[in-house]
Design a protein around this motif. Sequence first.
Motif, PDB file in Angstrom:
ATOM      1  N   SER A  11      24.775  93.671  35.450  1.00  0.00           N
ATOM      2  CA  SER A  11      23.752  93.408  36.465  1.00  0.00           C
ATOM      3  C   SER A  11      22.726  94.533  36.466  1.00  0.00           C
ATOM      4  O   SER A  11      23.022  95.655  36.047  1.00  0.00           O
ATOM      5  CB  SER A  11      24.365  93.330  37.870  1.00  0.00           C
ATOM      6  N   VAL A  76      18.882  83.222  43.375  1.00  0.00           N
ATOM      7  CA  VAL A  76      18.167  84.459  43.031  1.00  0.00           C
ATOM      8  C   VAL A  76      16.682  84.129  42.915  1.00  0.00           C
ATOM      9  O   VAL A  76      16.310  83.226  42.167  1.00  0.00           O
ATOM     10  CB  VAL A  76      18.657  85.035  41.672  1.00  0.00           C
ATOM     11  N   ASP A 103      23.668  88.338  38.654  1.00  0.00           N
ATOM     12  CA  ASP A 103      23.231  89.243  39.717  1.00  0.00           C
ATOM     13  C   ASP A 103      24.436  89.759  40.508  1.00  0.00           C
ATOM     14  O   ASP A 103      25.576  89.364  40.252  1.00  0.00           O
ATOM     15  CB  ASP A 103      22.200  88.542  40.618  1.00  0.00           C
ATOM     16  N   GLU A 155      19.779  95.512  45.473  1.00  0.00           N
ATOM     17  CA  GLU A 155      20.734  95.388  44.362  1.00  0.00           C
ATOM     18  C   GLU A 155      21.305  96.739  43.955  1.00  0.00           C
ATOM     19  O   GLU A 155      22.515  96.863  43.718  1.00  0.00           O
ATOM     20  CB  GLU A 155      20.068  94.708  43.158  1.00  0.00           C
TER      21      GLU A 155
END
Length: 205
Positions: A11, A76, A103, A155
């Motif tokens: 990711s 996403v 992700d 993230e």
Amino acid sequence: MRRKGLLFIVSAPSGAGKTSLCREVLDIFPVLRHSVSFTTRPPRNGEIHGRDYYFVAKGEFQRMVRDGEFAEWAEVHGNCYGTALSTLAEAREEGVDLILDIDCQGARQLRAKGVEGVSIFILPPSYSELRRRLEGRDSDTSEVIETRMANAVKEIGQAGSYDYIIVNDQFPRAVEELRAIIIAEHQRLALMIDSVSKEFNIQGG
Ligand code: 5GP
């Protein structure tokens, strides 16, 4: 006995260079394959159905969710993406490794389900460099860039749940680091023991 394939879960925030890095190592290891995800996003120029993604309509994606066909899936940037259970099963069957370019939400789902995998998070060298890379793409509006920057902060906040971190500052070095992780994982006792035990009597394996 068939070799046990590994799952490499990779990711990164958009712009960290994940796709190029994955492409490089796919060329190095014949036993490694890109896990082709399903998505509702329309294909970009040059993308091929079945190679880059399986491009499906939203209705079909929803049916697959309802029928429990995904190992993980997530929305996403407004589109749905998912890894089919059948993709994982086929790789297991053939004894090949997979790179799952997914992700953080997807990686979290796999972890929660107890799916065994080696997780790797790719970081840009800094937020300012990430912004510079995103702006350099030309194709995105400033609004899209701001959304991507905000998503990147979220993230990157999840990177602490991954097994490995690679900072993609110098691309060749980042390729080497990813290659080294894959090689090290291949040499683990659990993977090696079957092939070496024909010749050597190793205790405790
Ligand atoms: P892109 O549209 O640029 O190809 O991908 C957008 C994002 O979706 C990337 O962060 C990529 O890692 C993620 N993604 C691609 N396939 C999957 C998938 O099967 N599951 C999940 N959870 N994310 C995915």
